[in-house]
Design a protein around this motif. Structure first.
Motif, PDB file in Angstrom:
ATOM      1  N   ALA A 258      54.559  -0.896  65.431  1.00 54.10           N
ATOM      2  CA  ALA A 258      55.128  -1.691  66.525  1.00 54.10           C
ATOM      3  C   ALA A 258      56.086  -2.715  65.943  1.00 54.10           C
ATOM      4  CB  ALA A 258      54.021  -2.395  67.309  1.00 54.10           C
ATOM      5  N   ARG A 259      57.118  -3.050  66.696  1.00 49.51           N
ATOM      6  CA  ARG A 259      58.042  -4.101  66.280  1.00 49.51           C
ATOM      7  C   ARG A 259      57.408  -5.456  66.590  1.00 49.51           C
ATOM      8  NH1 ARG A 259      63.057  -4.446  69.847  1.00 49.51           N
ATOM      9  NH2 ARG A 259      61.633  -5.754  71.051  1.00 49.51           N
ATOM     10  N   VAL A 260      57.362  -6.342  65.578  1.00 52.35           N
ATOM     11  CA  VAL A 260      56.765  -7.664  65.775  1.00 52.35           C
ATOM     12  C   VAL A 260      57.790  -8.781  65.648  1.00 52.35           C
ATOM     13  CG1 VAL A 260      54.428  -6.990  65.126  1.00 52.35           C
ATOM     14  CG2 VAL A 260      56.043  -7.699  63.347  1.00 52.35           C
ATOM     15  N   LEU A 261      58.978  -8.458  65.181  1.00 55.60           N
ATOM     16  CA  LEU A 261      60.041  -9.463  65.067  1.00 55.60           C
ATOM     17  C   LEU A 261      61.378  -8.760  65.153  1.00 55.60           C
ATOM     18  CD1 LEU A 261      60.355 -12.512  62.759  1.00 55.60           C
ATOM     19  CD2 LEU A 261      62.130 -10.757  62.633  1.00 55.60           C
ATOM     20  N   ARG A 262      62.317  -9.429  65.827  1.00 57.84           N
ATOM     21  CA  ARG A 262      63.675  -8.911  65.921  1.00 57.84           C
ATOM     22  C   ARG A 262      64.646 -10.008  65.508  1.00 57.84           C
ATOM     23  NH1 ARG A 262      65.554  -6.570  71.579  1.00 57.84           N
ATOM     24  NH2 ARG A 262      65.058  -8.718  72.178  1.00 57.84           N
ATOM     25  N   ALA A 263      65.634  -9.646  64.730  1.00 56.82           N
ATOM     26  CA  ALA A 263      66.659 -10.597  64.286  1.00 56.82           C
ATOM     27  C   ALA A 263      67.936 -10.358  65.088  1.00 56.82           C
ATOM     28  CB  ALA A 263      66.935 -10.434  62.802  1.00 56.82           C
ATOM     29  N   ASP A 277      47.552 -18.108  55.580  1.00 58.13           N
ATOM     30  CA  ASP A 277      47.166 -18.567  56.926  1.00 58.13           C
ATOM     31  C   ASP A 277      47.304 -17.484  57.989  1.00 58.13           C
ATOM     32  OD1 ASP A 277      49.892 -18.354  57.172  1.00 58.13           O
ATOM     33  OD2 ASP A 277      50.239 -20.430  57.787  1.00 58.13           O
ATOM     34  N   GLY A 278      47.633 -16.256  57.574  1.00 61.28           N
ATOM     35  CA  GLY A 278      47.768 -15.164  58.516  1.00 61.28           C
ATOM     36  C   GLY A 278      49.181 -14.952  59.031  1.00 61.28           C
ATOM     37  N   SER A 279      50.076 -15.857  58.700  1.00 61.73           N
ATOM     38  CA  SER A 279      51.471 -15.685  59.109  1.00 61.73           C
ATOM     39  C   SER A 279      52.187 -14.749  58.138  1.00 61.73           C
ATOM     40  CB  SER A 279      52.184 -17.036  59.156  1.00 61.73           C
ATOM     41  OG  SER A 279      52.284 -17.599  57.855  1.00 61.73           O
ATOM     42  N   VAL A 280      53.383 -14.337  58.516  1.00 60.97           N
ATOM     43  CA  VAL A 280      54.220 -13.484  57.677  1.00 60.97           C
ATOM     44  C   VAL A 280      55.560 -14.168  57.490  1.00 60.97           C
ATOM     45  CG1 VAL A 280      55.379 -11.258  57.462  1.00 60.97           C
ATOM     46  CG2 VAL A 280      53.071 -11.375  58.424  1.00 60.97           C
ATOM     47  N   PRO A 303      50.601 -15.361  63.845  1.00 61.64           N
ATOM     48  CA  PRO A 303      49.773 -14.298  64.426  1.00 61.64           C
ATOM     49  C   PRO A 303      49.925 -14.154  65.932  1.00 61.64           C
ATOM     50  CG  PRO A 303      48.516 -15.525  62.783  1.00 61.64           C
ATOM     51  CD  PRO A 303      49.810 -16.258  62.977  1.00 61.64           C
ATOM     52  N   ASP A 304      50.275 -15.242  66.623  1.00 58.90           N
ATOM     53  CA  ASP A 304      50.437 -15.164  68.075  1.00 58.90           C
ATOM     54  C   ASP A 304      51.824 -14.663  68.494  1.00 58.90           C
ATOM     55  OD1 ASP A 304      52.068 -17.303  67.536  1.00 58.90           O
ATOM     56  OD2 ASP A 304      50.959 -18.756  68.748  1.00 58.90           O
TER      57      ASP A 304
END
Length: 382
Positions: A258-263, A277-280, A303-304
């Motif tokens: 799944a796509r989780v970020l778009r630039a 901390d669970g972030s990317v 994460p959210d």
């Protein structure tokens, strides 16, 4: 007056310049303290947990750093590559730097091609290296070099795509490579995600990952490679920078993507790093036709799903970085000596202040020049 504004703009653009490159950097890592290290090809930057951006390792002599890795002690590893016009050969090296700035050559700069050039290592001290030729497409090998120096084929053989153990497996064009906590190796192979277990068994996790979604913004005129850097989080979810489609993909252990970020244009992701901390953390560069890369910037994906830009390297930062590099070279500092990361950071920040003052003076003089020209034109018309 319009003509003078255009001339002033061109002078400013030429004074700062842009970064031209055939391949952007993918290197971004984060340590246990939350400090982020990333490369813009020429400079390795450090962003501390408080948001302070400083130079960690300055570059000189035209060398490039594409990838970075980090170990359990927060030491950062990088591979240098540069071209020697005199010999018409490429010079490669591998280095390690501690958080305090201690630099050690693991492979000293050399023009001789070696089969153990790598910054990718496991906890036993073995390093892994991809041997491939995307022009001939004869074979693609994942080589392993043990701590005692023995080099063998860990997985791979003839060019192609096949799962299996060791040399029974086949790879195509391998891009990014990363380690999971259990020692498994994840890598992008053409348009697929592959997993190599600690015993050398290769399994395909997902395929056709370069297919754009309906609302994806595809990079035009850029690199042919789409999948670039990747990272694995604590739950064995894999995040991949899909440079060609300006997005970050998340692939679960069962192969769902799944796509989780778009630039947004002109930005596009090149590297990713899973944080404690669970972030990317997402490394992005800006691409403008025909072949101009600028930036980079770093964004944090929570994460959210919320996304925040936490660092941008622009003309001001690059100029200050070059000033710091020249000062270091003038002082006689050597890469074989211990450097103080704090002193380098302080020197960089002082140079940033100098650049800001210089820009203020530059624009001030430009404004005065425009006012003077406008006044002179008005006087002449009378």
């Amino acid at each position: 007056m319009k003509r003078h504004r255009i001339i002033l703009f061109l002078l400013i653009a030429l004074s700062f310049g842009v970064q031209a490159s055939a391949h952007p950097a993918t290197g971004i890592v984060v340590d246990r303290q939350g400090r982020v290290y990333f490369s813009d090809l020429e400079t390795v930057w450090r962003l501390d947990a408080g948001g302070r951006l400083t130079v960690f390792r300055a570059s000189e002599g035209g060398r490039h750093v594409h990838e970075l890795t980090i170990d359990d002690e927060d030491n950062v590893y990088g591979g240098d590559i540069s071209y020697a016009p005199a010999t018409k050969k490429w010079i490669s090296a591998v280095w390690r730097m501690s958080p305090a700035g201690q630099m050690v050559w693991l492979v000293t700069p050399t023009e001789n091609d070696q089969r153990d050039f790598s910054i990718h290592s496991d906890r036993a001290g073995s390093t892994y290296f991809i041997e491939q030729n995307n022009h001939t497409k004869r074979k693609t090998l994942l080589l392993k070099r043990t701590a005692s120096g023995e080099v063998s084929t860990f997985a791979g053989g003839a060019y192609g795509h096949a799962d299996g153990r060791g040399t029974e497996a086949k790879f195509g064009s391998i891009g990014g490579i990363t380690f999971a906590r259990d020692g498994a190796i994840y890598l992008t192979d053409s348009t697929s995600l592959r997993r190599v277990s600690p015993d050398g068994t290769v399994r395909t996790i997902a395929t056709n990952l370069n297919v754009p979604g309906k609302d994806d913004s595809k990079l035009s005129g850029g690199l042919s490679a789409s999948l670039m850097g990747l990272t694995v989080d604590a739950s064995e979810n894999v995040f991949i920078a899909d440079h060609g489609n300006r997005r970050v993909l998340k692939i679960t252990p069962d192969g769902k993507s799944a796509r989780v970020l778009r630039a947004e244009p002109p930005w596009s992701p090149t590297g990713v790093a899973a944080a404690p901390d669970g972030s990317v953390l997402v490394l992005e560069t800006s691409f403008t036709l025909p072949n101009i890369f600028s930036g980079p910037r770093v964004r944090r994906l929570m994460p959210d799903g919320t996304v925040k830009t936490i660092a941008t390297v622009g003309a001001k930062e690059k100029t200050a970085s070059r000033m710091t590099t020249r000062q270091s070279a003038a002082s006689g500092a050597s890469d074989n000596e211990t450097t103080d990361a704090g002193e380098t950071a302080d020197a960089y920040e002082k140079n940033v202040a100098k650049v800001e003052r210089g820009v203020a003076v530059y624009f001030g003089l430009g404004f005065l020049a425009i006012v003077a020209v406008a006044g002179l034109s008005s006087f002449v018309r009378r």
